[in-house]
Design an enzyme around this catalytic site. Structure first.
Site, PDB file in Angstrom:
ATOM      1  N   SER A   1      -1.931   1.022  10.207  1.00 59.68           N
ATOM      2  CA  SER A   1      -2.365   0.296   8.355  1.00 59.68           C
ATOM      3  C   SER A   1      -2.197  -1.605   9.567  1.00 59.68           C
ATOM      4  O   SER A   1      -2.808  -1.979   8.953  1.00 59.68           O
ATOM      5  CB  SER A   1      -1.451   0.195   7.454  1.00 59.68           C
ATOM      6  OG  SER A   1      -0.292  -0.144   7.553  1.00 59.68           O
TER       7      SER A   1
ATOM      8  N   LYS B   1       3.715  -5.537   6.935  1.00 65.90           N
ATOM      9  CA  LYS B   1       2.598  -6.150   6.222  1.00 65.90           C
ATOM     10  C   LYS B   1       2.270  -7.444   7.084  1.00 65.90           C
ATOM     11  O   LYS B   1       4.109  -8.125   7.453  1.00 65.90           O
ATOM     12  CB  LYS B   1       1.889  -5.952   5.297  1.00 65.90           C
ATOM     13  CG  LYS B   1       1.893  -4.704   4.117  1.00 65.90           C
ATOM     14  CD  LYS B   1       0.740  -3.121   4.604  1.00 65.90           C
ATOM     15  CE  LYS B   1       1.151  -2.588   4.725  1.00 65.90           C
ATOM     16  NZ  LYS B   1      -0.045  -1.108   5.180  1.00 65.90           N
TER      17      LYS B   1
END
Length: 286
Positions: free
Chosen positions: A45, A106
């Site tokens: 990701s 993230k």
């Protein structure tokens, strides 16, 4: 002349040994909870910045401490942070999704008070599209940890001049308000994540996105799809990613010590995970 008698051996102080081990374990846990801890990248990701198999250092103190700071997430939600401060746009952070005990990694895109939307893959901050430009491809070597075999990416497999197989993914360079700039991957039109209706980020919340924009369960993605379900309370930030210590290609096994070395990706150790902030600052419209 008779030899002197040897002194009787002292019995093992098992209680003292146990106390020593206890304090050692406590010191390690305190260090992991308050200062820094290692982190393993388990998914794609955050490519191209981070690839599966990277090991990195996460510092706990840059944003202060909260209920998710301990190494084991056993505390209930507690509002606020001790010596807390907000991250900067562009920081890579560890986050524990509300109601869960697993950690995600993230990048901070939006801060409290920002109006944020995503249209056709472009982030719109306070009515202004984030600067984006194509910068070629990220040639990530194909290996056991990055097989490049998903339907969305198989078309990007190429053979390099060295005869090695690479995943040559399209790169887009983004520059956020404030000047933080970094590379992202844009695989094309994926409406489920490329379009997000405008919201205003609440106080003490941040909006997080993965650099692999079309393959990241982040603030754009609902909780029932393993996403962060919108902006995340800053109490849920566990720390800031600092640098890669080492990286493994997925071929190592515990029973083969030689593989611990042959599996090393030697070109990734020491890479800083701070965004480049040398770009000209862009002031967001409020």
């Amino acid at each position: 002349m008779a030899a002197p008698a040897k002194p009787a051996p002292r019995p093992t102080d098992w209680w003292g040994e146990a106390k020593g081990i206890f304090w050692l374990v406590l010191a390690v846990l305190a260090f992991h909870s308050l200062l820094a801890k290692p982190f393993y990248i388990p998914s794609e990701s955050m490519m191209p910045t981070l690839v599966k198999g990277d090991r990195l250092v996460v510092t706990k103190y840059p944003y202060g401490w909260s209920y998710v700071s301990p190494s084991f997430h056993v505390l209930p939600f507690l509002q606020g942070r001790l010596f807390g401060r907000l991250p900067e746009r562009g920081d890579i952070v560890i986050v524990t999704p509300p109601g869960k005990t697993s950690d995600y990694i993230k990048r901070v895109i939006g801060l409290p008070g920002d109006r944020l939307a995503v249209r056709n893959g472009t982030v719109i901050l306070n009515g202004v599209p984030v600067q984006r430009r194509s910068v070629g491809t990220a040639k990530i070597p194909v290996d056991a940890n990055v097989p490049c075999d998903q339907p969305q990416v198989m078309q990007y497999r190429v053979t390099g001049e060295d005869g090695r197989l690479y995943c040559a993914l399209p790169l887009v360079r983004e520059t956020l308000p404030g000047g933080a700039t970094f590379n992202t991957i844009d695989l094309g039109d994926y409406p489920a994540v490329d379009d997000y209706a405008e919201i205003t980020i609440p106080a003490n919340h941040v909006f997080l996105m993965g650099d692999n924009r079309d393959q990241s369960a982040d603030s754009r993605v609902p909780a029932d799809q393993e996403g962060l379900n919108g902006p995340v309370p800053y109490e849920n930030l566990g720390g800031r990613a600092e640098f890669i210590t080492f990286s493994l290609d997925g071929t190592s096994t515990w029973l083969n010590p030689i593989s611990w070395f042959t599996a090393m990706r030697g070109d990734r150790a020491g890479i800083s995970l701070h965004p480049d902030r040398s770009a000209a600052a862009v002031t967001p419209a409020k």
